[in-house]
Design an enzyme around this catalytic site. Structure first.
Site, PDB file in Angstrom:
ATOM      1  CE  LYS A   1       5.654  -3.278   4.233  1.00 13.67           C
ATOM      2  NZ  LYS A   1       5.637  -4.542   3.263  1.00 13.67           N
TER       3      LYS A   1
HETATM    4  C1  LIG Z   1       5.996  -4.420   2.026  1.00 10.99           C
HETATM    5  C2  LIG Z   1       5.865  -5.714   1.148  1.00 10.99           C
HETATM    6  C3  LIG Z   1       6.988  -5.773   0.219  1.00 10.99           C
HETATM    7  C4  LIG Z   1       7.705  -4.692  -0.546  1.00 10.99           C
HETATM    8  O1  LIG Z   1       8.877  -4.332   0.532  1.00 10.99           O
HETATM    9  P1  LIG Z   1       9.619  -2.827   0.325  1.00 10.99           P
HETATM   10  O2  LIG Z   1      10.267  -2.699   1.613  1.00 10.99           O
HETATM   11  O3  LIG Z   1       8.569  -1.828   0.044  1.00 10.99           O
HETATM   12  O4  LIG Z   1      10.313  -2.995  -0.874  1.00 10.99           O
HETATM   13  C5  LIG Z   1       6.938  -7.262  -0.477  1.00 10.99           C
HETATM   14  N1  LIG Z   1       6.329  -8.113  -0.102  1.00 10.99           N
HETATM   15  C6  LIG Z   1       5.399  -7.927   1.055  1.00 10.99           C
HETATM   16  C7  LIG Z   1       4.644  -9.078   1.550  1.00 10.99           C
HETATM   17  C8  LIG Z   1       5.138  -6.682   1.652  1.00 10.99           C
HETATM   18  O5  LIG Z   1       4.134  -6.588   2.388  1.00 10.99           O
END
Ligand SMILES: *Cc1c(COP(=O)(O)O)cnc(C)c1O
Length: 495
Positions: A113
């Site tokens: 993120k």
């Molecule tokens: C948010 C997240 C995901 C999923 O990503 P999306 O964009 O919601 O599909 C997978 N792994 C981790 C560690 C995340 O923080």
């Protein structure tokens, strides 16, 4: 370049509007009217650039009202050495001859993120200026764990913004919870919600569509905005790392220009894998996009059958950031696959909210089959993948990345497809220490903060600094709210 709502073609805005307000007023997601394509020699040009330069080049293609020097400033600050512990920002690591891991956890919160949420505050505050918005942006976030911390860290003490994060009380890891509850900054608020992620997300959506609350907040000088992955300013920075990874593999002689690269993404809200789809549309020679899910396998079923059905049990798993039954960004893919047929997309979304399910047309299903593959695994399989990758490659992966590794193995066994594959590694294993240690055979791993040291001792792998330093931090937030009272909590936190 205009952005259109997925639910109404005539509702257009320049990019600043799309980023400033997040969600279109009709509930749709702002999406570029057309995806720009890379010039024939672009990958070669990008190959010799730094990550920051690549980001400027690629984001400029979508941000026509931002100047290149403005973007260069954003990229050097968002992806600079104070924020990322690896100068390559999103390095590609070789796992074996045909498997590469794109490590997206070198930022301040140790999850992917950060790549978007370190950039979004710059894009958003500039967008507010361009839009002439005078009110304070109140950024509301529902998080399955990583978004919340990423957004808090990105927006802390950013002038003209407040940020409020809601997370499901029993749906995040102890480390994730501690990361959020110790957040510093004068403009931040954090609260847990009784329920799961979908409860928190639904609560936030309800607040967004509550005209009375909006009016009350406007009187007080606030407007609501979103840092959730429905905001275009979240999706765009994610496109960059797919292009960047391809360029790295070209530079290192693994790929020749034009060679196919499959991508396998651990998926929840469909934001990350959607960015891969856009990178492919732009002209990066990506092959199959493999959507990996945990036991909440609504997307696996959707991709395999064409029916999206959220009426199923919800599981809390060891990969909590993927514990999601409503994948919001899928709406943008439906927009693309229906060639922007807004009434059709609206119909799917109306069915989803009324009946919890919808079935796509044969046309859309055909496109799904052409671009995507899908597989899922449960916690036991994910743990086996962690152990296997550690034992065979001496590479420590987190439970989300492990889901992708297992899904890739299933995909390869089923199809025999030997195309080189980029597995997206979305979090540091130290965020999920107890699950990782169980996978490595520790019978009763320590929970909470001490798990960081224990995992490091066990493996000899150093924990990232932002996690190691959690030990000295003070708890600032401990409130919990029922899901029906989230609006009151917003009022209270904005006092
Ligand atoms: C948010 C997240 C995901 C999923 O990503 P999306 O964009 O919601 O599909 C997978 N792994 C981790 C560690 C995340 O923080």
């Amino acid at each position: 370049m205009y952005y259109v709502s997925t639910r109404d073609k005539l509702r257009k805005t320049p990019v600043a509007g799309a980023i400033a307000y997040g969600l279109a007023p009709d509930g749709g997601l702002y999406t570029p009217e057309a995806i720009p394509t890379l010039a024939g020699n672009a990958l070669n040009t990008l190959k010799s650039m730094t990550y920051q330069q690549r980001a400027v080049y690629l984001m400029s293609m979508y941000l026509d009202s931002y100047s290149a020097s403005e973007l260069a400033g954003f990229c050097s600050r968002a992806y600079g050495p104070e924020k990322f512990d690896d100068a390559r920002v999103a390095p590609v690591r070789t796992v074996d001859e045909t498997t590469y891991a794109l490590e997206l956890w070198h930022g301040p919160t140790c999850a992917f993120k950060d790549l978007a949420l370190q950039m979004l505050p710059y894009l958003l505050t500039a967008a507010l200026q361009k839009e002439g918005e005078r009110k304070t942006a109140c950024i509301l976030v529902a998080t399955s764990g990583d978004t919340g911390k990423g957004a808090l860290e990105g927006f802390k003490d950013v002038a003209g913004t407040r940020i409020l994060v809601f997370y499901p009380k029993d749906g995040v890891s102890a480390i994730q919870e501690l990361q959020m509850n110790t957040q510093e900054g004068a403009n931040v608020g954090v609260c847990s919600v009784v329920g799961n992620f979908d409860d928190a997300q639904t609560g936030v959506k309800r607040i967004f569509s509550d005209p009375e609350l909006r009016e009350e907040l406007a009187q007080r000088g606030f407007f609501l905005s979103s840092a959730n992955s429905i905001n275009w300013g979240r999706v765009l920075p994610q496109i960059v790392y797919y292009v960047s990874a391809y360029c790295d593999l070209m530079r290192d002689g693994v790929l020749e220009k034009g060679d196919k690269l499959n991508v396998c993404v651990p998926t929840g809200n469909f934001g990350n894998i959607l960015a891969a789809y856009y990178a492919k549309q732009m002209g990066v020679p990506l092959g199959r996009l493999i959507c990996a899910s945990n036991q909440n396998n609504v997307l696996t079923d959707f991709i395999q059958t064409g029916t999206y059905d959220r009426n199923r049990p919800f599981y809390n798993t060891i990969s909590p950031s993927m514990d999601i039954l409503i994948s919001s960004n899928l709406e943008r893919l439906l927009h693309a696959f229906t060639c922007g047929d807004a009434p059709q997309v609206r119909d799917y979304m109306d069915r989803l909210s009324a009946e919890g399910r919808y079935q796509v047309s044969g046309e859309v299903k055909k496109k799904l089959d052409r671009e995507f593959a899908a597989a899922f695994c449960d916690d036991a399989q994910a743990k086996r993948a962690i152990a296997k990758v550690w034992n065979e490659k001496h590479y420590l992966i987190d439970p989300h990345t492990a889901v992708a590794m297992d899904a890739l193995e299933q995909y390869r066994a089923k199809t025999g497809d030997a195309t080189p594959t980029l597995v997206v590694s979305t979090a540091s294993p130290f965020k999920f220490g107890p699950a990782v240690m169980e996978a490595l055979g520790v019978a009763e791993p320590i929970r909470g903060l001490e798990s960081i040291r224990q995992l490091s001792d066990l493996t000899g792998v150093a924990a990232p600094a932002p996690l190691a330093s959690l030990a000295g931090k003070q708890i600032r937030f401990s409130g919990t709210v029922e899901k029906d009272h989230m609006a009151d909590k917003v009022r209270e936190m904005l006092k």
